[in-house]
Design a protein around this motif. Structure first.
Motif, PDB file in Angstrom:
ATOM      1  N   TYR A 130       5.054  -2.721  -6.556  1.00 37.27           N
ATOM      2  CA  TYR A 130       6.001  -3.446  -5.716  1.00 37.27           C
ATOM      3  C   TYR A 130       6.056  -4.929  -6.086  1.00 37.27           C
ATOM      4  O   TYR A 130       6.496  -5.761  -5.307  1.00 37.27           O
ATOM      5  CB  TYR A 130       5.591  -3.287  -4.248  1.00 37.27           C
ATOM      6  N   VAL A 186       5.393   2.494  -9.892  1.00 34.70           N
ATOM      7  CA  VAL A 186       4.537   1.957  -8.839  1.00 34.70           C
ATOM      8  C   VAL A 186       3.154   1.693  -9.412  1.00 34.70           C
ATOM      9  O   VAL A 186       2.369   2.619  -9.650  1.00 34.70           O
ATOM     10  CB  VAL A 186       4.442   2.936  -7.655  1.00 34.70           C
ATOM     11  N   PHE A 226       7.374   3.224   1.769  1.00 38.78           N
ATOM     12  CA  PHE A 226       8.276   3.655   0.707  1.00 38.78           C
ATOM     13  C   PHE A 226       9.585   4.219   1.245  1.00 38.78           C
ATOM     14  O   PHE A 226      10.663   3.958   0.707  1.00 38.78           O
ATOM     15  CB  PHE A 226       7.607   4.701  -0.193  1.00 38.78           C
ATOM     16  N   ASP A 242       5.119   7.428  -9.322  1.00 35.25           N
ATOM     17  CA  ASP A 242       4.102   6.953  -8.391  1.00 35.25           C
ATOM     18  C   ASP A 242       2.688   7.122  -8.951  1.00 35.25           C
ATOM     19  O   ASP A 242       1.828   6.271  -8.745  1.00 35.25           O
ATOM     20  CB  ASP A 242       4.244   7.713  -7.065  1.00 35.25           C
ATOM     21  N   HIS A 293       0.812  -1.221   0.000  1.00 40.34           N
ATOM     22  CA  HIS A 293       0.000   0.000   0.000  1.00 40.34           C
ATOM     23  C   HIS A 293       0.847   1.274   0.000  1.00 40.34           C
ATOM     24  O   HIS A 293       0.330   2.356   0.263  1.00 40.34           O
ATOM     25  CB  HIS A 293      -0.938  -0.008   1.207  1.00 40.34           C
ATOM     26  N   HIS A 294       2.155   1.105  -0.271  1.00 39.98           N
ATOM     27  CA  HIS A 294       3.031   2.264  -0.476  1.00 39.98           C
ATOM     28  C   HIS A 294       3.280   3.055   0.811  1.00 39.98           C
ATOM     29  O   HIS A 294       3.693   4.203   0.768  1.00 39.98           O
ATOM     30  CB  HIS A 294       2.432   3.181  -1.551  1.00 39.98           C
TER      31      HIS A 294
END
Length: 643
Positions: free
Chosen positions: A628, A604, A544, A580, A540-541
């Motif tokens: 990812y 991403v 990062f 992103d 879910h970033h």
């Protein structure tokens, strides 16, 4: 963990290692001392937190130090450096037992442990198998030092694990006086295993007479006929490296050199190009060579235009190999030119391009080293322990290697690899990184070293700290750990030329390259601690910032780290980029095309089709990586192999 006993803060957990054959290792710990990282069978993924850096090397790549359990760090490196390591040098624990020199499952292994040798082999096997995934199978080397306690078992293990490689052992004197042993001969040497993969082999080098098993002279064997050849003085690149190497540092040294591409001859030296442009005035039939780096950024020449013209008249300048920007321009530095003038070389006129033709007889000095080393500079006491005490006054590290021994050992395999990546996952005091920096200084290389060490404190220190009520993780405990107390301060001190207290280092380096230690090195280093992240945070970033240093490492460990993505939905350095927000992909791709040094971008998205669409728009030569997806698939720390 099998259960609890006691009440409140005195509750004790009984811990049993799982997944191992009998007998299982057991221990106890206060429940208050335990930290829950994940629930049973949860997957865990690695991340990195930067804990400091020192920048003294311009645009050179960073050496990195990772504070971690080394097996976990090796797993992490399979994402960043799979098949990308040129040399691994390790000095693992020698399993002495009574010296309490290593831990297994967080317990010291004593000399009377019935499973002492099998535990050591199991520890080594797990790490070597992962390390093998990092080495370049076409041309790389694994170097392992050891003493007589485990030398035979290690030799058999290496032969078993790497049947495709060539394994050779060298005997090396590290203490000419010898160390007394219980009822035996005094031990003066140790052993070095070289595991050579693919085309890897020790280079022929100019070696001092002490490298020969017998002294050179009337009784020495005649040189091998294959050794009889001629060598030139050392030509080096005109491009400035290290500090003050950018165009903005010396604008007058950004000028074109015009060459005839057919004759490979320098025809003319232009004047400095005005600020605001990188275009050289065209010359019909000639190639304009500018001091541009491989990533497209603007550098500068070593000398100004007038000085270069003077050196051309002396025959000290010539063209090297062709590049995307024309040719490499080489010159004879002052020291090499002085050797030519002194008569050490025979001058036979000039080549068609006007450069000097100078040679000397090799006389067999360039040769492959023998398998017995008795080298003065390899004394571990004088150039290991004493050297560390000079760099880190008042601090002590047991049994460090001689800096020059590690330097010489690695040199045989990276001499002709100026951008080699070297890994040491039993880094200890940081000698390997220090040796790589010395090699870089000697030939202008940009090699980088990855050092992995933990932050354990010694057994005696543990007892004293525990008596004060301190525990691992407390700042007053961690500051005495090997990584924070020795490794990082030593590497920083070597680069800056200053002790941790800010005083200039005393003394001078010796042997191959002699200069005051206070001069330091034109190098960069960054320090990290390994962390453990949950799969949802990664996917879910939300993790990062901790994955970001790994992306930077994979992209070459150059320049700044992209630690967060701003409102524009992407970010870019001179080396790599991160996208992103796919809605901003067009702008991102445009900026990538404007930045010729970018070789890798991370996108991403969990949408494979969208990922492919962005990939099609990227310039040729830029490697795309999907986040990812690639990260999550690469490893799961709790996947069963993690130990």
């Amino acid at each position: 963990m099998t259960g609890f006993a006691g009440k409140g803060s005195d509750r004790v957990a009984h811990l049993v290692e799982v997944g191992q054959d009998e007998p299982r290792n057991t221990t106890t710990a206060l429940v208050a001392d335990l930290v829950i990282v994940a629930e049973f069978r949860d997957d865990i993924y690695p991340g990195l937190i930067e804990t400091g850096r020192v920048e003294h090397g311009g645009d050179k790549p960073f050496h990195t130090v990772i504070n971690a359990e080394n097996f976990h760090a090796l797993e992490m490196l399979t994402y960043t450096h799979r098949h990308a390591i040129d040399a691994i040098y390790i000095d693992p624990p020698y399993n002495k037992g009574s010296f309490r020199d290593w831990k297994y499952n967080n317990l010291y292994v004593e000399a009377d442990d019935d499973y002492r040798h099998s535990k050591w082999l199991a520890m080594m096997e797990r790490r070597l198998l992962v390390a093998a995934e990092l080495l370049n199978p076409a041309d790389s080397v694994l170097i392992v030092t050891i003493d007589e306690l485990e030398v035979h078992r290690l030799g058999l293990l290496l032969e078993q694990l790497f049947p495709e490689a060539r394994v050779q052992m060298v005997s090396s004197i590290i203490n000419p006086k010898g160390v007394s042993t219980n009822g035996g001969f005094r031990r003066a040497d140790e052993y070095i295993f070289f595991v050579m993969f693919g085309s890897s082999h020790p280079a022929r080098l100019t070696l001092a007479p002490e490298w020969s098993p017998s002294p050179r002279g009337a009784m020495a064997e005649a040189p091998d006929p294959e050794d009889a050849r001629e060598v030139e003085p050392e030509w080096t690149s005109m491009m400035r490296r290290g500090s003050n190497s950018r165009r903005v540092d010396r604008p007058t040294m950004f000028y074109p050199i015009y060459a005839d591409p057919d004759t490979k001859r320098i025809v003319e030296v232009g004047e400095a190009i005005p600020a605001g442009t990188s275009e050289a005035p065209p010359k019909e039939g000639l190639v304009a060579i500018l001091p541009l780096r491989r990533n497209g950024s603007e550098g500068r020449w070593q000398v100004g235009a007038d000085e270069l013209r003077s050196r051309m008249a002396q025959g000290r300048v010539r063209l090297g190999r062709a590049t995307a920007y024309g040719f490499v321009v080489n010159y004879l530095p002052d020291g090499a030119y002085a050797d030519v003038q002194s008569g050490k070389y025979e001058v036979r006129g000039r080549a068609d391009d006007g450069s000097l033709l100078a040679y000397r007889a090799d006389l067999g000095d360039d040769r492959v080293a023998p398998t017995q080393w008795k080298i003065q500079s390899h004394n571990a006491s004088e150039y290991g322990s004493t050297l560390i005490s000079d760099i880190l006054p008042g601090r002590r590290f047991d049994f460090p290697k001689s800096l020059y021994a590690v330097e010489d050992t690695i040199r045989f395999f990276v001499q002709d690899k100026p951008t080699a990546v070297v890994l040491d996952f039993f880094s200890g005091s940081g000698t390997t990184a220090h040796a790589v920096m010395r090699l870089n200084k000697q030939d202008g290389g940009q090699r980088q070293c990855i050092s992995v060490t933990n932050n354990e404190v010694s057994a005696d220190e543990q007892g004293a700290l525990s008596a004060e009520g301190l525990r691992p993780g407390d700042p007053d405990w961690e500051k005495w750990g090997v990584c924070d107390h020795i490794t990082k301060p030593r590497i920083k001190a070597a680069i800056t030329g200053k002790t941790p207290d800010g005083d200039p280092l005393r003394g001078a380096y010796k042997f191959t390259d002699e200069f005051p230690m206070a001069e330091g090195f034109e190098e960069n280093a960054a320090f990290f601690t390994l962390t453990y992240e949950g799969p949802l945070s990664v996917a879910h970033h939300r993790a990062f910032a901790r994955v970001a240093p790994m992306l930077w490492l994979r992209a070459g460990a150059r320049g700044p780290i992209i630690t967060e993505i701003g409102d524009k939905g992407w970010d870019l350095t001179d080396v790599y980029g991160v996208l992103d927000d796919l809605d901003t992909a067009a702008r991102f791709v445009t900026e990538v095309k404007k930045t010729p040094g970018v070789a890798m971008v991370y996108i991403v998205t969990d949408d494979d089709l969208a990922f492919q669409m962005v990939c099609r728009e990227l310039p040729k030569g830029v490697r795309p990586v999907q986040l990812y997806e690639s990260y999550l698939r690469n490893f799961e720390i709790n996947s069963g192999r993690f130990a």
